[in-house]
Design a protein around this motif. Structure first.
Motif, PDB file in Angstrom:
ATOM      1  N   UNK A   1       0.686  -1.158  -0.065  1.00 49.40           N
ATOM      2  CA  UNK A   1       0.091   0.001  -0.089  1.00 49.40           C
ATOM      3  C   UNK A   1       0.839   1.276  -0.058  1.00 49.40           C
ATOM      4  N   UNK A   2       0.261   2.389  -0.743  1.00 50.72           N
ATOM      5  CA  UNK A   2       1.107   3.472  -0.755  1.00 50.72           C
ATOM      6  C   UNK A   2       1.025   4.041   0.727  1.00 50.72           C
ATOM      7  N   UNK A   3       2.216   4.924   0.893  1.00 50.74           N
ATOM      8  CA  UNK A   3       2.488   5.587   2.302  1.00 50.74           C
ATOM      9  C   UNK A   3       1.189   6.692   2.678  1.00 50.74           C
ATOM     10  N   UNK A   4       0.565   7.372   1.880  1.00 53.49           N
ATOM     11  CA  UNK A   4      -0.442   8.169   1.788  1.00 53.49           C
ATOM     12  C   UNK A   4      -1.845   7.390   1.940  1.00 53.49           C
ATOM     13  N   UNK A   5      -1.873   6.340   2.042  1.00 53.39           N
ATOM     14  CA  UNK A   5      -3.209   5.545   2.169  1.00 53.39           C
ATOM     15  C   UNK A   5      -3.927   5.914   3.259  1.00 53.39           C
ATOM     16  N   UNK A   6      -5.189   6.189   3.187  1.00 53.25           N
ATOM     17  CA  UNK A   6      -6.141   6.591   4.229  1.00 53.25           C
ATOM     18  C   UNK A   6      -6.115   5.560   5.401  1.00 53.25           C
ATOM     19  N   UNK A   7      -5.993   4.307   4.961  1.00 49.22           N
ATOM     20  CA  UNK A   7      -6.073   2.965   5.790  1.00 49.22           C
ATOM     21  C   UNK A   7      -4.848   3.362   7.109  1.00 49.22           C
ATOM     22  N   UNK A   8      -3.624   4.108   6.890  1.00 45.79           N
ATOM     23  CA  UNK A   8      -2.780   4.137   7.862  1.00 45.79           C
ATOM     24  C   UNK A   8      -3.315   5.100   9.017  1.00 45.79           C
ATOM     25  N   UNK A   9      -4.301   6.066   8.537  1.00 43.86           N
ATOM     26  CA  UNK A   9      -4.670   7.016   9.712  1.00 43.86           C
ATOM     27  C   UNK A   9      -5.873   6.881  10.427  1.00 43.86           C
ATOM     28  N   UNK A  10      -6.350   5.236  10.076  1.00 48.50           N
ATOM     29  CA  UNK A  10      -7.665   5.020  10.547  1.00 48.50           C
ATOM     30  C   UNK A  10      -7.261   4.637  12.302  1.00 48.50           C
ATOM     31  N   UNK A  11      -8.429   4.699  12.983  1.00 47.11           N
ATOM     32  CA  UNK A  11      -8.163   4.260  14.449  1.00 47.11           C
ATOM     33  C   UNK A  11      -8.159   2.755  14.643  1.00 47.11           C
ATOM     34  N   UNK A  12      -8.577   1.821  13.613  1.00 52.08           N
ATOM     35  CA  UNK A  12      -8.377   0.469  13.645  1.00 52.08           C
ATOM     36  C   UNK A  12      -6.982   0.186  13.348  1.00 52.08           C
ATOM     37  N   UNK A  13      -6.246   0.874  12.610  1.00 55.05           N
ATOM     38  CA  UNK A  13      -4.799   0.656  12.050  1.00 55.05           C
ATOM     39  C   UNK A  13      -3.824   0.887  13.279  1.00 55.05           C
ATOM     40  N   UNK A  14      -4.349   1.976  14.053  1.00 60.27           N
ATOM     41  CA  UNK A  14      -3.548   2.687  15.369  1.00 60.27           C
ATOM     42  C   UNK A  14      -3.622   1.614  16.382  1.00 60.27           C
ATOM     43  N   UNK A  15      -4.741   1.277  16.550  1.00 58.81           N
ATOM     44  CA  UNK A  15      -5.220   0.175  17.651  1.00 58.81           C
ATOM     45  C   UNK A  15      -4.458  -0.992  17.502  1.00 58.81           C
ATOM     46  N   UNK A  16      -4.424  -1.503  16.163  1.00 61.91           N
ATOM     47  CA  UNK A  16      -3.839  -2.850  15.878  1.00 61.91           C
ATOM     48  C   UNK A  16      -2.157  -2.604  15.999  1.00 61.91           C
ATOM     49  N   UNK A  17      -1.491  -1.534  15.634  1.00 61.94           N
ATOM     50  CA  UNK A  17      -0.321  -1.604  15.948  1.00 61.94           C
ATOM     51  C   UNK A  17       0.057  -1.133  17.732  1.00 61.94           C
ATOM     52  N   UNK A  18      -0.757  -0.727  18.496  1.00 68.05           N
ATOM     53  CA  UNK A  18      -0.590  -0.676  19.850  1.00 68.05           C
ATOM     54  C   UNK A  18      -0.765  -2.095  20.521  1.00 68.05           C
TER      55      UNK A  18
END
Length: 194
Positions: A1-18
């Protein structure tokens, strides 16, 4: 996925990283809990875990996960700190220097062993004898080597003398032949003009 994809700024992605980060940290805590430097390594992380778990927008399941890992970390750190003992000086008596009273012999003879332990004296005597024999054997081997070298040198000198004689005879013969050839005694040489 490209770096500026909107998926990376979603709360679900942030929660999964945490969640991934906190589970990895929990694995590290369980792996390295037997290190003696465990508190020094993991105590700074405890403060960060507590800060993150007190965030307002944190989901309850994630907050509980952070609190569980923080409690586990606190428990392990407390165990390590409880097992540590402060450094202190030992109170032990200094070992006294062993003193020997000198034993003087009335009629001292140089070379004689005055050791009261006969076995030890006999062992020293045998060691001296073995050393003396080894020196004598080495001396004999050196003499033999010198003798063999002298014999080889004489043989070599005789061979060189014989070779020099043979060389001298051959050289004299060739000089005679050359002289005879030049003087005309052997055919094709130039004849002397008289």
């Amino acid at each position: 996925m490209p770096e500026d994809d909107p998926f990376f700024i979603t709360d679900g992605f942030r929660a999964s990283v945490l969640v991934t980060a906190v589970e990895t940290l929990q694995g590290y805590i369980n792996t390295y809990d037997n290190l003696s430097s465990f508190p020094e390594i993991f105590l700074p992380i405890l403060g960060l875990l507590r800060e993150i778990s007190e965030q307002k927008n944190m989901p309850n399941a994630l907050r509980d996960k952070f609190k569980d890992v923080a409690e586990l970390l606190k428990l392990k750190v407390d165990e390590h700190l409880a097992l540590r003992r402060p450094l202190r000086m030992r109170k032990q008596k200094p070992v006294p220097i062993r003193l020997l009273n000198p034993k003087f012999e009335e009629n001292y003879i140089k070379g004689r062993d005055y050791d009261p332990d006969r076995a030890r004296a006999e062992e020293r005597k045998l060691k001296r004898q073995v050393k003396r024999e080894a020196k004598g054997a080495a001396r004999e081997l050196r003499k033999d080597n010198y003798f063999l070298l002298e014999v080889k040198d004489k043989e070599r000198a005789l061979m060189q003398k014989a070779r020099a004689e043979k060389y001298g005879k051959t050289k004299a013969f060739l000089q005679e032949q050359e002289h005879a050839f030049k003087s005309g005694q052997l055919g094709k040489g130039r004849k002397r003009s008289r």
